[in-house]
Design an enzyme around this catalytic site. Structure first.
Site, PDB file in Angstrom:
ATOM      1  N   GLU A  91       0.836  -1.226   0.000  1.00 26.94           N
ATOM      2  CA  GLU A  91       0.000   0.000   0.000  1.00 26.94           C
ATOM      3  C   GLU A  91       0.859   1.260   0.000  1.00 26.94           C
ATOM      4  O   GLU A  91       0.524   2.256   0.634  1.00 26.94           O
ATOM      5  CB  GLU A  91      -0.961   0.004   1.197  1.00 26.94           C
ATOM      6  CG  GLU A  91      -2.005  -1.112   1.177  1.00 26.94           C
ATOM      7  CD  GLU A  91      -3.041  -0.944   0.078  1.00 26.94           C
ATOM      8  OE1 GLU A  91      -3.207   0.200  -0.414  1.00 26.94           O
ATOM      9  OE2 GLU A  91      -3.660  -1.944  -0.307  1.00 26.94           O
TER      10      GLU A  91
HETATM   11  C1  LIG Z   1       2.179  -9.616   0.879  1.00 27.29           C
HETATM   12  C2  LIG Z   1       2.070  -8.575  -0.213  1.00 27.29           C
HETATM   13  C3  LIG Z   1       0.826  -8.287  -0.715  1.00 27.29           C
HETATM   14  C4  LIG Z   1       0.686  -7.349  -1.734  1.00 27.29           C
HETATM   15  N1  LIG Z   1      -0.557  -7.096  -2.220  1.00 27.29           N
HETATM   16  C5  LIG Z   1      -0.700  -6.272  -3.263  1.00 27.29           C
HETATM   17  C6  LIG Z   1      -1.993  -6.034  -3.841  1.00 27.29           C
HETATM   18  O1  LIG Z   1      -3.004  -6.587  -3.376  1.00 27.29           O
HETATM   19  N2  LIG Z   1      -2.091  -5.208  -4.904  1.00 27.29           N
HETATM   20  C7  LIG Z   1      -0.998  -4.601  -5.445  1.00 27.29           C
HETATM   21  O2  LIG Z   1      -1.145  -3.865  -6.420  1.00 27.29           O
HETATM   22  N3  LIG Z   1       0.229  -4.799  -4.924  1.00 27.29           N
HETATM   23  C8  LIG Z   1       0.419  -5.605  -3.857  1.00 27.29           C
HETATM   24  N4  LIG Z   1       1.670  -5.829  -3.324  1.00 27.29           N
HETATM   25  C9  LIG Z   1       2.812  -5.152  -3.944  1.00 27.29           C
HETATM   26  C10 LIG Z   1       3.301  -4.007  -3.096  1.00 27.29           C
HETATM   27  O3  LIG Z   1       2.449  -2.893  -3.224  1.00 27.29           O
HETATM   28  C11 LIG Z   1       4.743  -3.690  -3.525  1.00 27.29           C
HETATM   29  O4  LIG Z   1       5.564  -4.738  -3.029  1.00 27.29           O
HETATM   30  C12 LIG Z   1       5.197  -2.357  -2.987  1.00 27.29           C
HETATM   31  O5  LIG Z   1       4.551  -1.304  -3.663  1.00 27.29           O
HETATM   32  C13 LIG Z   1       6.711  -2.174  -3.151  1.00 27.29           C
HETATM   33  O6  LIG Z   1       7.048  -2.349  -4.489  1.00 27.29           O
HETATM   34  P1  LIG Z   1       8.232  -3.348  -4.874  1.00 27.29           P
HETATM   35  O7  LIG Z   1       8.054  -4.618  -4.098  1.00 27.29           O
HETATM   36  O8  LIG Z   1       8.307  -3.397  -6.352  1.00 27.29           O
HETATM   37  O9  LIG Z   1       9.520  -2.653  -4.286  1.00 27.29           O
HETATM   38  P2  LIG Z   1      10.453  -1.607  -5.042  1.00 27.29           P
HETATM   39  O10 LIG Z   1       9.626  -0.550  -5.706  1.00 27.29           O
HETATM   40  O11 LIG Z   1      11.442  -2.373  -5.856  1.00 27.29           O
HETATM   41  O12 LIG Z   1      11.156  -0.935  -3.791  1.00 27.29           O
HETATM   42  C14 LIG Z   1      12.240  -1.579  -3.092  1.00 27.29           C
HETATM   43  C15 LIG Z   1      12.685  -0.630  -1.990  1.00 27.29           C
HETATM   44  O13 LIG Z   1      13.135   0.599  -2.557  1.00 27.29           O
HETATM   45  C16 LIG Z   1      12.413   1.698  -1.996  1.00 27.29           C
HETATM   46  N5  LIG Z   1      12.187   2.712  -3.023  1.00 27.29           N
HETATM   47  C17 LIG Z   1      11.663   2.533  -4.266  1.00 27.29           C
HETATM   48  N6  LIG Z   1      11.565   3.710  -4.918  1.00 27.29           N
HETATM   49  C18 LIG Z   1      12.024   4.651  -4.040  1.00 27.29           C
HETATM   50  C19 LIG Z   1      12.197   6.060  -4.117  1.00 27.29           C
HETATM   51  N7  LIG Z   1      11.858   6.756  -5.215  1.00 27.29           N
HETATM   52  N8  LIG Z   1      12.710   6.701  -3.042  1.00 27.29           N
HETATM   53  C20 LIG Z   1      13.063   6.006  -1.933  1.00 27.29           C
HETATM   54  N9  LIG Z   1      12.944   4.678  -1.812  1.00 27.29           N
HETATM   55  C21 LIG Z   1      12.418   4.002  -2.845  1.00 27.29           C
HETATM   56  C22 LIG Z   1      11.100   1.095  -1.522  1.00 27.29           C
HETATM   57  O14 LIG Z   1      10.534   1.900  -0.509  1.00 27.29           O
HETATM   58  C23 LIG Z   1      11.558  -0.265  -1.016  1.00 27.29           C
HETATM   59  O15 LIG Z   1      12.092  -0.140   0.268  1.00 27.29           O
HETATM   60  C24 LIG Z   1       1.832  -6.710  -2.275  1.00 27.29           C
HETATM   61  C25 LIG Z   1       3.089  -7.004  -1.743  1.00 27.29           C
HETATM   62  C26 LIG Z   1       3.219  -7.922  -0.716  1.00 27.29           C
HETATM   63  C27 LIG Z   1       4.617  -8.214  -0.168  1.00 27.29           C
END
Ligand SMILES: Cc1cc2nc3c(=O)[nH]c(=O)nc-3n(C[C@H](O)[C@H](O)[C@H](O)COP(=O)(O)OP(=O)(O)OC[C@H]3O[C@@H](n4cnc5c(N)ncnc54)[C@H](O)[C@@H]3O)c2cc1C
Length: 107
Positions: A91
């Site tokens: 989220e």
């Molecule tokens: C159990 C679970 C359930 C989920 N359910 C849903 C769902 O129902 N619907 C849905 O759409 N998604 C869902 N997700 C996806 C979730 O929203 C994403 O995992 C989340 O948005 C983070 O994206 P990412 O995993 O690609 O991490 P990344 O975007 O790769 O980020 C990795 C790290 O880098 C940091 N980071 C990235 N960009 C920046 C920036 N510009 N500045 C500073 N830090 C940054 C992030 O904060 C994080 O710490 C779910 C994830 C999990 C683990």
């Protein structure tokens, strides 16, 4: 003497309860703004950030308070800590929430 009566432990409990109350107040304030038709985006981000960072701290401290029992899978305390971790990620990660809040301050 129950460990909860030791001052060091009761201070931890006090901080945990205070953090929970602050998180609750913050999300209710954001919800009230939405119900009143006011902008609530930054407040919603603050609420998600505060509640989930605090929940991570509270559940980690809870594991500490329960000692070895807190760490084992026999009791639910470690599960609460593990399940809360994802709330800092989904989220909108808490870094992204900080970006949203920061932008709202400098816009
Ligand atoms: C159990 C679970 C359930 C989920 N359910 C849903 C769902 O129902 N619907 C849905 O759409 N998604 C869902 N997700 C996806 C979730 O929203 C994403 O995992 C989340 O948005 C983070 O994206 P990412 O995993 O690609 O991490 P990344 O975007 O790769 O980020 C990795 C790290 O880098 C940091 N980071 C990235 N960009 C920046 C920036 N510009 N500045 C500073 N830090 C940054 C992030 O904060 C994080 O710490 C779910 C994830 C999990 C683990």
């Amino acid at each position: 003497v129950p460990i909860a009566e030791f001052q060091g432990v009761s201070f931890m409990l006090a901080d945990m309860a205070t953090g929970i109350e602050a998180a609750r107040s913050t999300y209710l304030a954001a919800a009230r703004r939405r119900d009143a038709g006011l902008p609530f985006g930054p407040q919603a981000s603050m609420s998600k950030l505060l509640a989930t960072d605090n929940a991570m701290k509270v559940t980690t401290d809870a594991v500490q308070l329960f000692g070895g029992y807190g760490y084992t899978t026999e009791y639910p305390v470690e599960r609460f800590m593990r399940e809360v971790k994802v709330m800092q990620i989904f989220e909108g990660t808490n870094q992204i929430q900080r970006m949203v809040i920061g932008r709202s301050l400098t816009r």
